[in-house]
Design a protein around this motif. Structure first.
Motif, PDB file in Angstrom:
ATOM      1  N   CYS A   1      -6.706  -2.317   1.417  1.00  0.00           N
ATOM      2  CA  CYS A   1      -5.680  -2.293   2.458  1.00  0.00           C
ATOM      3  C   CYS A   1      -6.340  -2.541   3.815  1.00  0.00           C
TER       4      CYS A   1
ATOM      5  N   PRO B  73      -6.925   6.604   2.411  1.00  0.00           N
ATOM      6  CA  PRO B  73      -5.979   7.734   2.404  1.00  0.00           C
ATOM      7  C   PRO B  73      -4.789   7.611   1.442  1.00  0.00           C
TER       8      PRO B  73
ATOM      9  N   CYS C  12       0.847  -1.199   0.000  1.00  0.00           N
ATOM     10  CA  CYS C  12       0.000   0.000   0.000  1.00  0.00           C
ATOM     11  C   CYS C  12       0.881   1.247   0.000  1.00  0.00           C
TER      12      CYS C  12
ATOM     13  N   HIS D 109       0.144   4.078   1.091  1.00  0.00           N
ATOM     14  CA  HIS D 109      -0.061   4.970   2.233  1.00  0.00           C
ATOM     15  C   HIS D 109       1.056   4.739   3.246  1.00  0.00           C
ATOM     16  N   LEU D 110       1.011   3.614   3.960  1.00  0.00           N
ATOM     17  CA  LEU D 110       2.036   3.374   4.980  1.00  0.00           C
ATOM     18  C   LEU D 110       2.650   1.984   4.872  1.00  0.00           C
ATOM     19  N   GLY D 111       2.435   1.314   3.757  1.00  0.00           N
ATOM     20  CA  GLY D 111       3.208   0.101   3.497  1.00  0.00           C
ATOM     21  C   GLY D 111       2.621  -1.222   3.940  1.00  0.00           C
ATOM     22  N   CYS D 112       1.350  -1.285   4.273  1.00  0.00           N
ATOM     23  CA  CYS D 112       0.741  -2.586   4.587  1.00  0.00           C
ATOM     24  C   CYS D 112       0.566  -3.389   3.291  1.00  0.00           C
TER      25      CYS D 112
ATOM     26  N   CYS E 251      -5.161  -1.933   6.676  1.00  0.00           N
ATOM     27  CA  CYS E 251      -4.722  -1.016   7.744  1.00  0.00           C
ATOM     28  C   CYS E 251      -5.634   0.197   7.887  1.00  0.00           C
ATOM     29  N   HIS E 252      -5.832   0.928   6.803  1.00  0.00           N
ATOM     30  CA  HIS E 252      -6.649   2.148   6.918  1.00  0.00           C
ATOM     31  C   HIS E 252      -7.676   2.239   5.795  1.00  0.00           C
ATOM     32  N   GLY E 253      -7.896   1.122   5.099  1.00  0.00           N
ATOM     33  CA  GLY E 253      -9.014   1.057   4.168  1.00  0.00           C
ATOM     34  C   GLY E 253      -8.802   1.619   2.774  1.00  0.00           C
ATOM     35  N   SER E 254      -7.575   1.926   2.393  1.00  0.00           N
ATOM     36  CA  SER E 254      -7.384   2.392   1.009  1.00  0.00           C
ATOM     37  C   SER E 254      -7.833   1.307   0.034  1.00  0.00           C
TER      38      SER E 254
HETATM   39  S1  FES Z   1      -1.260   1.557   4.978  1.00  0.00           S
HETATM   40 FE1  FES Z   1      -2.793   1.187   3.529  1.00  0.00          FE
HETATM   41  S2  FES Z   1      -4.311   2.627   3.961  1.00  0.00           S
HETATM   42 FE2  FES Z   1      -2.763   3.038   5.415  1.00  0.00          FE
END
Ligand code: FES
Length: 182
Positions: free
Chosen positions: A139, A156, A121, A123-126, A141-144
Motif C-alpha cells: 500500500c 497498519p 487496502c 486500512h483506509l482504502g488506498c 499510503c501507510h505501507g501495509s
Molecule cells: S490505506 Fe493502506 S496502509 Fe493505510
C-alpha cells in the motif's frame, strides 16, 4: 486451491449440470410460484449470477455471462486467450469492472484463477500496488503489505484483502463482487 480439489469441483459442477440442476431450478421456481403465484423466472427474481455459478452447465446458463467484464487500466476488455498469451504464472493483473479494482491471479499453465484479489487496502482504502520482485501487494499510503494471495503480512492494515469471483467464459473474463465458493 489444490489440483485435486479443483478437479473434484469440476466433476461436481459437471454432475450438477445434468438432470439434478433441472430439478433444482424447477424446485426454486415452484417455491417462488407457491409463495407469490408468479413464476420466478418470469418475474426475474432468481439471481442467474448465483444460479449459474452453482450450475454452469445448466441449459439456462449456456449463453449467460455472469458479473461484469474485466477491463484493463486503459478500459479495454481483458480477453482470456490474449491475456494468457502474454501472462506468466504468478502475475497479478489489475482489473477494473467492479466498483473497486481487483487483481486477476495467473496460475500455472498459465491459467486464470477462479478468484481475484481486491486492490483496496483494508486500512483506509488506498489502491495497493503489486510488487512482482517482492511477490507482495504494497500500500503506497501507510505501507501495509499483503502476500501474493492478499493475506496481510504488515500493518497498519489488520485484515486481508477480500477475494472476488472470476469466471472465464467465451474468451471473456468476468468479475463478481462476492467471495468464490470453495
Ligand atoms: S490505506 Fe493502506 S496502509 Fe493505510
Amino acid at each position: 486451491m489444490s489440483p485435486t480439489s479443483s478437479s473434484r469441483r469440476r466433476f461436481l459442477k459437471y454432475f450438477a449440470g445434468s438432470g439434478f440442476t433441472t430439478v433444482a431450478f424447477g424446485w426454486m421456481n415452484w417455491q417462488a410460484m407457491s409463495l407469490t403465484g408468479e413464476s420466478a423466472v418470469a418475474a426475474g427474481s432468481i439471481d442467474l449470477d448465483d444460479f449459474c455459478l452453482k450450475y454452469p452447465f445448466n441449459s439456462r446458463c449456456e449463453d449467460y455471462l455472469p458479473g461484469t467484464q474485466a477491463l484493463t487500466e486503459a478500459d479495454e476488455p481483458y480477453l482470456a486467450a490474449a491475456t494468457l498469451a502474454t501472462a506468466t504464472a504468478g502475475d497479478r493483473l489489475l482489473a477494473k469492472g467492479l466498483d473497486d479494482p481487483a487483481y486477476l491471479v495467473i496460475e500455472s499453465g498459465p491459467s486464470i484463477a477462479d478468484y481475484g484479489i481486491s486492490a483496496i487496502c483494508t486500512h483506509l482504502g488506498c489502491v495497493v500496488n503489486w510488487d512482482e520482485a517482492a511477490e507482495s501487494f504494497i500500500c503506497p499510503c501507510h505501507g501495509s503489505k499483503f502476500d501474493a494471495f492478499g493475506e496481510v503480512t504488515n500493518g497498519p492494515a489488520a485484515r486481508s484483502l477480500p477475494l472476488v469471483t472470476v469466471v472465464v467464459k467465451d474468451d471473456q473474463i468476468r468479475l463478481l463482487n462476492q467471495e468464490p465458493s470453495r
